[in-house]
Design a protein around this motif. Structure first.
Motif, PDB file in Angstrom:
ATOM      1  N   PRO A  86       0.841  -1.196   0.000  1.00 11.86           N
ATOM      2  CA  PRO A  86       0.000   0.000   0.000  1.00 11.86           C
ATOM      3  C   PRO A  86       0.873   1.242   0.000  1.00 11.86           C
ATOM      4  CG  PRO A  86      -0.327  -1.284   2.009  1.00 11.86           C
ATOM      5  CD  PRO A  86       0.689  -1.992   1.192  1.00 11.86           C
ATOM      6  N   GLU A  97      -2.481   5.576   0.893  1.00 15.74           N
ATOM      7  CA  GLU A  97      -3.464   4.604   1.318  1.00 15.74           C
ATOM      8  C   GLU A  97      -3.333   4.323   2.813  1.00 15.74           C
ATOM      9  OE1 GLU A  97      -4.107   1.940  -2.720  1.00 15.74           O
ATOM     10  OE2 GLU A  97      -2.889   1.131  -1.091  1.00 15.74           O
ATOM     11  N   VAL A  98      -2.106   4.223   3.286  1.00 13.15           N
ATOM     12  CA  VAL A  98      -1.875   3.985   4.697  1.00 13.15           C
ATOM     13  C   VAL A  98      -2.421   5.155   5.519  1.00 13.15           C
ATOM     14  CG1 VAL A  98      -0.084   3.737   6.468  1.00 13.15           C
ATOM     15  CG2 VAL A  98       0.085   2.474   4.340  1.00 13.15           C
ATOM     16  N   GLN A  99      -2.141   6.333   5.062  1.00 16.38           N
ATOM     17  CA  GLN A  99      -2.632   7.521   5.776  1.00 16.38           C
ATOM     18  C   GLN A  99      -4.163   7.593   5.745  1.00 16.38           C
ATOM     19  OE1 GLN A  99      -0.612  10.781   3.914  1.00 16.38           O
ATOM     20  NE2 GLN A  99       1.250  10.523   5.162  1.00 16.38           N
ATOM     21  N   VAL A 100      -4.757   7.225   4.611  1.00 12.82           N
ATOM     22  CA  VAL A 100      -6.212   7.253   4.495  1.00 12.82           C
ATOM     23  C   VAL A 100      -6.833   6.207   5.426  1.00 12.82           C
ATOM     24  CG1 VAL A 100      -8.141   6.763   2.920  1.00 12.82           C
ATOM     25  CG2 VAL A 100      -6.277   8.216   2.162  1.00 12.82           C
ATOM     26  N   ARG A 101      -6.257   4.993   5.427  1.00 11.69           N
ATOM     27  CA  ARG A 101      -6.779   3.947   6.305  1.00 11.69           C
ATOM     28  C   ARG A 101      -6.660   4.358   7.780  1.00 11.69           C
ATOM     29  NH1 ARG A 101      -4.334  -1.302   3.184  1.00 11.69           N
ATOM     30  NH2 ARG A 101      -5.748  -1.186   1.417  1.00 11.69           N
ATOM     31  N   LYS A 102      -5.507   4.947   8.109  1.00  6.99           N
ATOM     32  CA  LYS A 102      -5.308   5.401   9.474  1.00  6.99           C
ATOM     33  C   LYS A 102      -6.319   6.494   9.838  1.00  6.99           C
ATOM     34  CE  LYS A 102      -1.749   7.025  12.593  1.00  6.99           C
ATOM     35  NZ  LYS A 102      -0.405   7.538  12.754  1.00  6.99           N
ATOM     36  N   ARG A 103      -6.533   7.373   8.898  1.00  7.83           N
ATOM     37  CA  ARG A 103      -7.497   8.474   9.136  1.00  7.83           C
ATOM     38  C   ARG A 103      -8.905   7.917   9.291  1.00  7.83           C
ATOM     39  NH1 ARG A 103      -8.387  13.019  11.431  1.00  7.83           N
ATOM     40  NH2 ARG A 103      -9.686  14.473  10.310  1.00  7.83           N
ATOM     41  N   VAL A 104      -9.282   6.929   8.460  1.00  8.48           N
ATOM     42  CA  VAL A 104     -10.600   6.304   8.545  1.00  8.48           C
ATOM     43  C   VAL A 104     -10.762   5.622   9.904  1.00  8.48           C
ATOM     44  CG1 VAL A 104     -12.035   4.428   7.622  1.00  8.48           C
ATOM     45  CG2 VAL A 104     -10.975   6.042   6.068  1.00  8.48           C
ATOM     46  N   ALA A 105      -9.720   4.914  10.362  1.00  7.45           N
ATOM     47  CA  ALA A 105      -9.776   4.256  11.666  1.00  7.45           C
ATOM     48  C   ALA A 105      -9.940   5.282  12.779  1.00  7.45           C
ATOM     49  CB  ALA A 105      -8.512   3.414  11.890  1.00  7.45           C
ATOM     50  N   ASP A 106      -9.199   6.389  12.713  1.00 10.58           N
ATOM     51  CA  ASP A 106      -9.333   7.467  13.705  1.00 10.58           C
ATOM     52  C   ASP A 106     -10.746   8.055  13.698  1.00 10.58           C
ATOM     53  OD1 ASP A 106      -5.948   8.780  13.252  1.00 10.58           O
ATOM     54  OD2 ASP A 106      -6.696   7.126  14.500  1.00 10.58           O
ATOM     55  N   GLU A 140     -13.522   6.535  12.673  1.00 11.94           N
ATOM     56  CA  GLU A 140     -14.459   5.551  13.207  1.00 11.94           C
ATOM     57  C   GLU A 140     -14.400   5.510  14.741  1.00 11.94           C
ATOM     58  OE1 GLU A 140     -14.673   2.335   9.507  1.00 11.94           O
ATOM     59  OE2 GLU A 140     -13.368   1.920  11.219  1.00 11.94           O
TER      60      GLU A 140
END
Length: 195
Positions: A7, A11-20, A22
């Motif tokens: 990734p 993508e890593v930053q987006v996934r991390k942001r999505v997790a934050d 949520e």
């Protein structure tokens, strides 16, 4: 063609942001639920407080109304005593025996006859003579309860409260200064008068 791709940083930053996000959403949801529970509890507590305050206010109003009724009754009693004092003292009438009541009745009837003779002696003002006779009739009407009072006290001295009527018992309670006698039943009056 299919690459085993790592990734990208984005993508890593987006996934991390999505997790934050949520996690923040879950925190906000739990705080909202807690706030709703607190609001419901506060609403229930407010209703209880309002009910208590309403009952307390109603009780105070009822007590002040009872106090006002008692004060009005006391004033009526004092007015009756004052008006009766114009013809004969109320305390003497209430404590008199039958023989004393008969003597006072004889005195009153003699007092009635004297003004009537004066009115007939003045033959010129005929209208005034009839006007003077009218208060004599009123005085007779006021004296009827005095006889009932004498009977009431005599019956009370015999201790036969059970044979008395409620009106007689109330009159006896009034002369003895019993509060709230007008709302009492016959059995309550008898017990308060000591019979």
């Amino acid at each position: 063609m299919a690459k085993n791709t790592k990734p990208s940083k984005v993508e890593v930053q987006v996934r991390k942001r999505v997790a934050d996000l949520e996690k923040a959403l879950d925190d906000a949801t739990s705080r909202l639920k807690k706030a709703r529970k607190d609001a419901d509890k506060a609403r229930v507590d407010a209703k209880k407080t309002i009910r208590k305050a309403t009952k307390s206010a109603q009780r105070q109003i009822a007590e002040s109304a009872d106090a006002a009724r008692d004060e009005i009754e006391r004033l009526h009693t004092s007015v009756r005593r004052d008006s009766a004092a114009g013809t004969a003292p109320a305390a003497k009438r209430s404590t008199a025996k039958r023989s004393t009541a008969k003597r006072s009745t004889a005195k009153r009837s003699a007092a009635k006859k004297a003004p009537a003779k004066r009115a007939t002696a003045k033959k010129a003002p005929a209208k005034r003579a009839t006007a003077k006779k009218a208060p004599a009739k009123r005085a007779t009407a006021k004296k009827a309860p005095a006889k009932a009072t004498a009977k009431t006290t005599v019956a009370a001295s015999d201790g036969s409260y059970t044979s008395m009527t409620v009106a007689q018992l109330r009159k006896a309670a009034q002369t003895r200064g019993v509060k709230g006698y007008s709302r009492m039943s016959k059995s309550d009056l008898i017990s308060r008068l000591g019979g």
